[in-house]
Write a protein that holds these residues in place. Sequence first.
Motif, PDB file in Angstrom:
ATOM      1  N   ARG A  82     111.430  26.905  30.503  1.00 20.92           N
ATOM      2  CA  ARG A  82     111.784  28.311  30.662  1.00 20.92           C
ATOM      3  C   ARG A  82     112.801  28.495  31.774  1.00 20.92           C
ATOM      4  NH1 ARG A  82     106.815  31.581  33.552  1.00 20.92           N
ATOM      5  NH2 ARG A  82     107.118  30.761  35.661  1.00 20.92           N
ATOM      6  N   SER A  84     113.842  31.731  34.404  1.00 22.62           N
ATOM      7  CA  SER A  84     113.244  32.983  34.857  1.00 22.62           C
ATOM      8  C   SER A  84     114.071  33.590  35.971  1.00 22.62           C
ATOM      9  CB  SER A  84     111.806  32.746  35.347  1.00 22.62           C
ATOM     10  OG  SER A  84     111.789  31.867  36.453  1.00 22.62           O
ATOM     11  N   THR A 154     112.229  31.620  27.057  1.00 27.67           N
ATOM     12  CA  THR A 154     111.622  30.414  26.520  1.00 27.67           C
ATOM     13  C   THR A 154     112.255  30.132  25.162  1.00 27.67           C
ATOM     14  OG1 THR A 154     109.854  31.560  25.308  1.00 27.67           O
ATOM     15  CG2 THR A 154     109.431  31.041  27.631  1.00 27.67           C
ATOM     16  N   ASP A 156     111.035  30.437  22.408  1.00 27.77           N
ATOM     17  CA  ASP A 156     110.548  31.408  21.421  1.00 27.77           C
ATOM     18  C   ASP A 156     111.163  32.797  21.584  1.00 27.77           C
ATOM     19  OD1 ASP A 156     108.804  29.524  20.274  1.00 27.77           O
ATOM     20  OD2 ASP A 156     107.330  29.916  21.848  1.00 27.77           O
ATOM     21  N   GLY A 157     111.597  33.136  22.784  1.00 24.99           N
ATOM     22  CA  GLY A 157     112.144  34.468  23.011  1.00 24.99           C
ATOM     23  C   GLY A 157     112.182  34.786  24.488  1.00 24.99           C
ATOM     24  N   THR A 159     110.567  37.361  27.708  1.00 24.99           N
ATOM     25  CA  THR A 159     109.447  38.187  28.150  1.00 24.99           C
ATOM     26  C   THR A 159     109.900  39.053  29.310  1.00 24.99           C
ATOM     27  OG1 THR A 159     107.825  36.509  27.503  1.00 24.99           O
ATOM     28  CG2 THR A 159     107.098  38.207  29.036  1.00 24.99           C
ATOM     29  N   GLU A 166     103.479  43.046  30.246  1.00 23.76           N
ATOM     30  CA  GLU A 166     104.558  42.190  29.808  1.00 23.76           C
ATOM     31  C   GLU A 166     104.923  42.534  28.376  1.00 23.76           C
ATOM     32  OE1 GLU A 166     103.337  38.142  30.329  1.00 23.76           O
ATOM     33  OE2 GLU A 166     103.909  38.125  32.457  1.00 23.76           O
ATOM     34  N   GLN A 167     106.202  42.402  28.075  1.00 24.95           N
ATOM     35  CA  GLN A 167     106.710  42.719  26.733  1.00 24.95           C
ATOM     36  C   GLN A 167     107.462  41.510  26.196  1.00 24.95           C
ATOM     37  OE1 GLN A 167     109.300  46.111  26.705  1.00 24.95           O
ATOM     38  NE2 GLN A 167     109.288  46.313  24.478  1.00 24.95           N
ATOM     39  N   GLU A 168     106.988  40.971  25.095  1.00 22.44           N
ATOM     40  CA  GLU A 168     107.595  39.782  24.507  1.00 22.44           C
ATOM     41  C   GLU A 168     108.500  40.166  23.338  1.00 22.44           C
ATOM     42  OE1 GLU A 168     104.552  37.045  23.464  1.00 22.44           O
ATOM     43  OE2 GLU A 168     103.848  36.781  25.533  1.00 22.44           O
ATOM     44  N   ARG A 170     110.990  38.261  20.410  1.00 22.05           N
ATOM     45  CA  ARG A 170     111.456  37.024  19.782  1.00 22.05           C
ATOM     46  C   ARG A 170     112.971  37.049  19.630  1.00 22.05           C
ATOM     47  NH1 ARG A 170     107.799  38.823  16.211  1.00 22.05           N
ATOM     48  NH2 ARG A 170     109.417  38.926  14.605  1.00 22.05           N
TER      49      ARG A 170
END
Length: 249
Positions: A82, A84, A154, A156-157, A159, A166-168, A170
Motif C-alpha cells: 500500500r 498512504s 492498495t 484493490d482500490g 480507502t 472509512e470509505q472504500e 474499488r
Amino acid sequence: MPPRLSRLLAPLFVILAFALSAGLSLWLRPLTWRVQPLAAGLAVYLLLLVACAVVPAGVYALITGAFRDRPAGWESDPAGRRFSVQSSPRQAAMLIAAGSVVGQAVPVERVPNEDQMRIAQLGVVTWVFFGLVAVLMIDLVLRSMTSRPSVVLTPDGLTLGHRFREQEIRWDELRPGGPPRPAKRNPGTLKLLRSEAAPLSLPAGVLQIDTAFLAHTIRRYVEHPDRRPRIGDAAELAELQRGFAAEGA
C-alpha cells in the motif's frame, strides 16, 4: 519534522492559544480601557486577540513546516502492499487558531465599580458555558492529534479515512481520465469521478501530498490495472515520481 511528533505537539499549541485568549479577556482587557480614544482601545484589543490565534499557529507552522510545499510522494509499505498519506500539519495549525476562538467563549464580566474582569456570576448558565468550552476544547485537542483525513492505496482500490469512518472505493468504480490535473496549485478538494455514482470530493487541501501528484497517481492506477500489484514498492513510487515530472514538463 516526523508526522507523529507534529501531532504530539499540536495539542500543546491548541491549549496555549486557548489560554492566551482566555487570559486576554480576563486580565489584559481592562488595560485596553485606559487607551484613548475608545476606538483605539478597541483596536488594540482586537489586535491582541488576533495575535492569540496567529502567534501559536504561526510558531507551530514554523516548527513543523506546515505551509511549505507538500511533497510529491507517498509513504510506501511493501509488506502491506500500500501507499498512504495522512493529514498535513496545516490542518493542526488551523485547529490551533480555533483554540483562541474557544477561549473567547469563557464567560467573563466586569467587576462592578472596578477596572477588572472576573468569571461571570451567572449561576447555572456559567457552568453551561464551561461545559460547552470543555467539549469544544476536547474536540479540538483530539482532532489535532489524529492522522485523519487520510488516503490509502492498495491493489484493490483506495480507502478514504474520514474522522469517524472509512470509505472504500474499488479502482473499477472510477472513470478513466480522471481526476484531471488541478487547474490551480494545491486546491482544497479533488474530485473523483465515479462511473455509477456522484463525484466524490477528496479533502486534498489538508493532506500531506502535492494535489497534482495525488491526481496523477490515482489516474495512473485507474487507467493501468497492470500496475496496481506494484503499489507499495519503492521502485513503483520512483516510477510514479518520474512520470509526474515528465507530465509537468
